[in-house]
Design a protein around this motif. Structure first.
Motif, PDB file in Angstrom:
ATOM      1  N   ALA A 277      49.220  49.454  43.193  1.00  0.00           N
ATOM      2  CA  ALA A 277      48.293  48.444  43.205  1.00  0.00           C
ATOM      3  C   ALA A 277      47.162  48.719  44.279  1.00  0.00           C
ATOM      4  O   ALA A 277      45.867  48.585  44.096  1.00  0.00           O
ATOM      5  N   VAL A 278      47.565  49.308  45.193  1.00  0.00           N
ATOM      6  CA  VAL A 278      46.762  49.378  46.665  1.00  0.00           C
ATOM      7  C   VAL A 278      47.003  50.787  47.206  1.00  0.00           C
ATOM      8  O   VAL A 278      48.058  51.143  47.568  1.00  0.00           O
ATOM      9  N   VAL A 279      45.866  51.574  47.371  1.00  0.00           N
ATOM     10  CA  VAL A 279      45.956  52.980  48.122  1.00  0.00           C
ATOM     11  C   VAL A 279      44.848  52.536  49.258  1.00  0.00           C
ATOM     12  O   VAL A 279      43.664  52.124  49.233  1.00  0.00           O
ATOM     13  N   ASN A 280      45.473  52.754  50.727  1.00  0.00           N
ATOM     14  CA  ASN A 280      44.656  52.615  51.928  1.00  0.00           C
ATOM     15  C   ASN A 280      44.013  54.045  52.099  1.00  0.00           C
ATOM     16  O   ASN A 280      44.773  54.821  52.127  1.00  0.00           O
ATOM     17  N   TYR A 281      42.967  53.913  52.831  1.00  0.00           N
ATOM     18  CA  TYR A 281      42.198  55.123  53.299  1.00  0.00           C
ATOM     19  C   TYR A 281      41.958  54.984  54.741  1.00  0.00           C
ATOM     20  O   TYR A 281      40.707  54.512  55.146  1.00  0.00           O
ATOM     21  N   PRO A 282      42.874  55.312  55.671  1.00  0.00           N
ATOM     22  CA  PRO A 282      42.655  55.164  56.990  1.00  0.00           C
ATOM     23  C   PRO A 282      41.458  56.076  57.522  1.00  0.00           C
ATOM     24  O   PRO A 282      41.128  55.918  58.707  1.00  0.00           O
ATOM     25  N   ALA A 283      41.178  57.161  57.001  1.00  0.00           N
ATOM     26  CA  ALA A 283      40.208  58.243  57.537  1.00  0.00           C
ATOM     27  C   ALA A 283      38.902  57.575  57.893  1.00  0.00           C
ATOM     28  O   ALA A 283      38.480  56.937  56.957  1.00  0.00           O
ATOM     29  N   GLU A 284      38.401  57.596  59.000  1.00  0.00           N
ATOM     30  CA  GLU A 284      37.335  57.050  59.393  1.00  0.00           C
ATOM     31  C   GLU A 284      35.919  57.628  58.655  1.00  0.00           C
ATOM     32  O   GLU A 284      34.785  57.043  58.365  1.00  0.00           O
ATOM     33  N   ASP A 285      36.141  58.851  58.221  1.00  0.00           N
ATOM     34  CA  ASP A 285      35.014  59.307  57.429  1.00  0.00           C
ATOM     35  C   ASP A 285      34.924  58.935  55.743  1.00  0.00           C
ATOM     36  O   ASP A 285      33.740  59.039  55.378  1.00  0.00           O
ATOM     37  N   VAL A 286      35.697  58.138  55.612  1.00  0.00           N
ATOM     38  CA  VAL A 286      35.779  57.435  54.282  1.00  0.00           C
ATOM     39  C   VAL A 286      35.081  55.862  54.560  1.00  0.00           C
ATOM     40  O   VAL A 286      35.839  55.336  55.140  1.00  0.00           O
ATOM     41  N   PRO A 287      34.299  55.708  53.572  1.00  0.00           N
ATOM     42  CA  PRO A 287      33.573  54.346  54.111  1.00  0.00           C
ATOM     43  C   PRO A 287      34.281  53.150  53.706  1.00  0.00           C
ATOM     44  O   PRO A 287      34.099  52.024  54.263  1.00  0.00           O
ATOM     45  N   TYR A 288      35.321  53.288  52.616  1.00  0.00           N
ATOM     46  CA  TYR A 288      36.055  52.051  52.296  1.00  0.00           C
ATOM     47  C   TYR A 288      37.303  52.024  53.028  1.00  0.00           C
ATOM     48  O   TYR A 288      37.805  53.143  53.306  1.00  0.00           O
ATOM     49  N   THR A 289      38.142  50.940  52.858  1.00  0.00           N
ATOM     50  CA  THR A 289      39.419  50.757  53.612  1.00  0.00           C
ATOM     51  C   THR A 289      40.392  50.913  52.408  1.00  0.00           C
ATOM     52  O   THR A 289      41.526  51.631  52.788  1.00  0.00           O
ATOM     53  N   ARG A 290      40.236  50.430  51.222  1.00  0.00           N
ATOM     54  CA  ARG A 290      41.289  50.593  50.340  1.00  0.00           C
ATOM     55  C   ARG A 290      40.536  50.355  48.978  1.00  0.00           C
ATOM     56  O   ARG A 290      39.832  49.637  48.767  1.00  0.00           O
ATOM     57  N   ILE A 291      41.551  50.797  47.988  1.00  0.00           N
ATOM     58  CA  ILE A 291      40.965  50.629  46.538  1.00  0.00           C
ATOM     59  C   ILE A 291      42.205  49.886  45.779  1.00  0.00           C
ATOM     60  O   ILE A 291      43.541  50.328  45.976  1.00  0.00           O
ATOM     61  N   THR A 292      41.940  48.972  44.993  1.00  0.00           N
ATOM     62  CA  THR A 292      42.951  47.833  44.264  1.00  0.00           C
ATOM     63  C   THR A 292      42.641  48.390  42.923  1.00  0.00           C
ATOM     64  O   THR A 292      41.672  48.366  42.392  1.00  0.00           O
ATOM     65  N   GLU A 293      43.887  48.471  42.236  1.00  0.00           N
ATOM     66  CA  GLU A 293      43.817  48.578  40.757  1.00  0.00           C
ATOM     67  C   GLU A 293      44.852  47.335  40.261  1.00  0.00           C
ATOM     68  O   GLU A 293      45.904  47.193  40.359  1.00  0.00           O
ATOM     69  N   TYR A 294      43.928  46.313  39.544  1.00  0.00           N
ATOM     70  CA  TYR A 294      44.755  45.066  39.309  1.00  0.00           C
ATOM     71  C   TYR A 294      45.713  45.041  38.281  1.00  0.00           C
ATOM     72  O   TYR A 294      46.622  44.294  38.313  1.00  0.00           O
ATOM     73  N   LYS A 295      45.604  45.960  37.352  1.00  0.00           N
ATOM     74  CA  LYS A 295      47.078  45.798  36.436  1.00  0.00           C
ATOM     75  C   LYS A 295      48.078  45.952  36.888  1.00  0.00           C
ATOM     76  O   LYS A 295      49.238  45.494  36.413  1.00  0.00           O
TER      77      LYS A 295
END
Ligand code: FAD
Ligand code: UDP
Length: 393
Positions: A277-295
């Motif tokens: 459901a959720v993938v976190n992106y801790p890298a500082e050069d990626v502007p978002y923190t996480r992507i959620t897929e609701y299904k």
């Protein structure tokens, strides 16, 4: 709206509750159903549910407007209470973090270590591995201390430093230890995000649950209605305010810092986007923190899939109180002012400036209700006796 207000205003209310999220809605339900009070519940947003609001988007996929909301608690009484308004879908939340080009489990566990370092450790080996990297910190105060003390600087930098800097606009060393302490470290292969004894989603969504909660003849709900617009227009005996406490007092001591997010919602024309459901992106050069897929959260079957990217921001709606000592001090000044202001009670994540999960807000509202009930019926048997402080999260 003026006519509608006049109609309700003439009748008068026992309680005006500002904010139709968990705090305001639970209290409204209890006061109406438990004590027969007449309640006016207002929210300035166009819907009920507060940050837990969900809805079907244009493609017919159930999504959360304000980012992923997963219900988890250790408190049976809170499950019992909410179960009056919803059935549940069993769901255990799993999250991956993209680190060094791989997607690995977070909280860090045995699998994370083995994948990241190409090892084949067992549980005892993972314990030794982490112990050898941990850098003991004598006085653990900050969100940096707590992680470094457990897993050492390298893993801290890979998983926590960048994510936290993005999410809060602060270095972990500037944040209270309670923030990163929300994420444990494990040496077994348990890859669930939460360790709570109850983990599930409302079967038909949060908004449906709120609708049932508020479906009572003594509750009048008005959305698209800011407290400021109606404060002098309606009669009520008591005010319960679940909005930001500093706003209520006109920021007289200065603004309490809150962190905001920009949610970028999109639907893609494929059945699955990511493995969990959720993938976190801790890298500082990626502007978002996480992507959620609701299904993954809802179990919905659909040939498309809907996602939300979270971009942290200083501007925008107040989503997160920021736990650090100077903010706690400022909040205390507002709290003292609140204590000295008769006829109004502050409740919820914004009203009491606490980084609370949904179950904690429900617990807080039920505890307030209990105090009101006891004040009205000192001899009455009380149904909810567990103090909030003991409620594990
Ligand atoms: P809110 O839901 O914020 O409700 C307050 C309401 O008051 C708002 O709707 C607002 O519009 C209204 N309001 C404010 N001022 C006024 C005014 N002047 N007039 C009228 N209305 C006003 N918790 C979990 O347990 N699990 C999770 O997975 C989880 N994920 C989260 C993800 C994100 C991105 C965020 C931001 C929070 C998450 N939470 C999660 C926390 C959860 O959202 C809160 O605990 C809960 O929603 C707080 O309820 P509340 O009623 O205190 O506040
Ligand atoms: N955190 C992190 N890396 C992660 C996940 C969390 O650094 O991969 C830190 C970050 O500071 C975050 C906090 O731990 O704000 C709490 O995480 P949680 O998932 O509980 O945040 P929420 O769901 O409340 O946004």
């Amino acid at each position: 709206m003026r006519d509608e207000l006049n109609a309700v205003g003439r009748k008068g209310f026992d309680y005006l509750i500002v904010g139709a999220g968990f705090a305001g809605s639970v209290l409204a339900e209890r006061l109406a159903a438990g004590l027969g009070k007449r309640v006016l519940l207002v929210d300035r947003r166009p819907h009920i549910g507060g940050n837990a609001y969900d809805h079907y988007n244009d493609d017919g996929i159930l999504v959360h407007r304000y980012g992923p909301h997963i219900f988890h608690t250790n408190a049976p009484r809170i499950v019992e209470y909410l179960s009056r308004f919803t059935e549940w879908r069993p769901y255990e939340h799993r999250v991956l973090a993209e680190v060094d080009g791989q997607q690995v489990p977070i909280p860090i566990n045995l699998t994370t270590l083995n994948r990241l370092y190409g090892l084949d450790l067992d549980e005892a080996g993972a314990e030794r591995f982490l112990a050898s990297r941990a850098e003991p910190v004598a006085d653990i105060r900050t969100s940096e201390d707590v992680v470094i003390n457990q897993i050492g600087r390298e893993l801290y930098e890979k998983f926590f430093r960048g994510y936290t800097r993005k999410q809060w606009g602060l270095d972990p060393s500037q944040l209270d230890k309670s923030v990163t302490s929300r994420v444990p470290t494990r040496t077994n292969a348990d890859d669930r995000y939460f360790g709570d004894s109850f983990q599930m989603m409302p079967l038909h969504g949060y908004t449906r649950m709120f609708e049932k909660m508020l479906d009572h003849p003594n509750i009048k709900v008005m959305v698209n209605t800011d407290f400021k617009e109606i404060r002098d227009e309606v009669q009520y005996d008591h005010l319960v305010y679940c909005g930001p406490i500093d706003e209520y007092f006109g920021y007289c001591y200065g603004k309490l810092p809150y962190r905001s997010l920009r949610f970028q919602h999109e639907t893609v024309d494929r059945e699955r986007f990511q493995p969990v459901a959720v993938v976190n992106y801790p890298a500082e050069d990626v502007p978002y923190t996480r992507i959620t897929e609701y299904k993954h959260l809802t179990g919905q079957q659909h040939h498309k899939t809907s996602l939300t990217y979270e971009y942290p921001s200083a501007e925008g709606d107040p989503y997160y109180p920021i736990p650090r000592p100077e903010n706690a001090e400022l909040y205390k000044r507002y709290q003292a002012l609140a204590d000295a202001t008769p006829g109004v009670t502050f409740l919820g994540r914004l009203g009491t400036y606490r980084y609370y999960n949904m179950d904690q807000v429900v617990g807080q509202a039920l505890a307030l209700y209990k105090r009101i009930e006891e004040a009205e019926h000192p001899q009455a048997e009380v149904e909810l006796e567990e103090p909030l402080a003991r409620q594990a999260t």
